[in-house]
Enzyme design. Structure first.
Site, PDB file in Angstrom:
ATOM      1  N   ASP A  13       4.120  11.097   2.263  1.00  0.00           N
ATOM      2  CA  ASP A  13       2.700  10.793   2.349  1.00  0.00           C
ATOM      3  C   ASP A  13       2.242  11.196   3.739  1.00  0.00           C
ATOM      4  O   ASP A  13       2.770  10.706   4.747  1.00  0.00           O
ATOM      5  CB  ASP A  13       2.452   9.292   2.145  1.00  0.00           C
TER       6      ASP A  13
ATOM      7  N   ASP B  64      -2.098   7.078 -10.835  1.00  0.00           N
ATOM      8  CA  ASP B  64      -1.810   5.806 -10.163  1.00  0.00           C
ATOM      9  C   ASP B  64      -2.252   4.696 -11.101  1.00  0.00           C
ATOM     10  O   ASP B  64      -3.433   4.601 -11.450  1.00  0.00           O
ATOM     11  CB  ASP B  64      -2.581   5.705  -8.837  1.00  0.00           C
TER      12      ASP B  64
END
Length: 251
Positions: A11, A130
């Protein structure tokens, strides 16, 4: 039997690798190019880079980072974050990415999946989902998990498959960063429904969790971040363990 893949996830925020819990409480985890090279050398099957605070004006910065990473590694890697047009995809593939990942843009304009698959081939297009369970129902979230939608996760997974996505990256927000294990139930449900590979993400804490997600969860690949970044589980050891418990993996 197709071999299962181990995929470290980086990330990226402001050019650095970060990691949080349940999508918040971010802490620095190192230089992405250095980490990418280490994972490539250790035997990771692929890498995923997600620019978690991407905006259009940072696209150039991300492209430069992609080029540096591509020079440092010899395994496929996927780049995501703020990608919303065919032109964005072109820039990143030209910079050296092998695949791109879209989430918010796909929810906002589902036909972009069809356009991208047509232009670049399904094998290049990963749709990230997600998901969070709310009162027993799985809902899709966008904008780095910050924005809930009314889309049911399973129905959305089916739709993106039909629209030409080559792969789904399924992240359980309830499990993300908890190290309590992957969301095997929903992963198995979606894997069984679809004809495309499903990458499980969120919750890896020990080697057994990987075995579970490949068996009970029926995942094609497992993605993790902090356990790799902070040296809790070395990839060669993980692959050795999975081989011992009869999971087909690339050596």
């Amino acid at each position: 039997m197709l071999t299962k893949r181990i995929i470290p996830c980086l990330d990226i925020k402001d050019g650095r690798t970060v990691k949080g819990v349940n999508f918040v409480q971010l802490r620095d985890a190192g230089d992405p190019v250095e980490l990418a090279k280490i994972y490539s050398d250790e035997g990771a099957d692929e890498l995923v880079f997600l620019d978690i605070t991407a905006t259009v004006d940072k696209r150039k910065t991300l492209a430069e980072l992609v080029t540096k990473v591509a020079k440092a590694i010899n395994i496929p890697f996927t780049v995501g974050g703020g990608i919303s047009t065919v032109e964005d995809v072109k820039v990143l593939l030209n910079a050296g990415a092998d695949k791109i990942s879209i989430n918010s843009a796909a929810v906002k304009n589902p036909s972009i999946i069809n356009e991208m698959a047509l232009e670049f081939g399904s094998q290049c297009i990963v749709v990230a989902i997600d998901t969070r369970n709310v009162d027993g129902i799985d809902f899709v979230h966008t904008h780095g998990g910050r924005k809930p939608t009314l889309l049911r996760t399973q129905a959305w997974a089916q739709e993106v498959c039909e629209r030409g996505a080559g792969e789904i990256l399924l992240t359980s927000m309830d499990h993300d960063g908890t190290k309590a294990g992957f969301a095997n139930e929903i992963t198995a449900e979606i894997s069984s429904m679809l004809s495309i590979p499903v990458i499980a993400s969120g919750g890896a804490g020990n080697m057994e969790h990987f075995k579970d997600v490949f068996t009970f969860g029926k995942a094609d690949a497992a993605l993790a971040a902090s356990i790799f970044h902070f040296k809790e589980i070395p990839i060669p050891e993980l692959k050795g363990y999975l081989g011992e418990v009869d999971i087909a993996i690339r050596k």
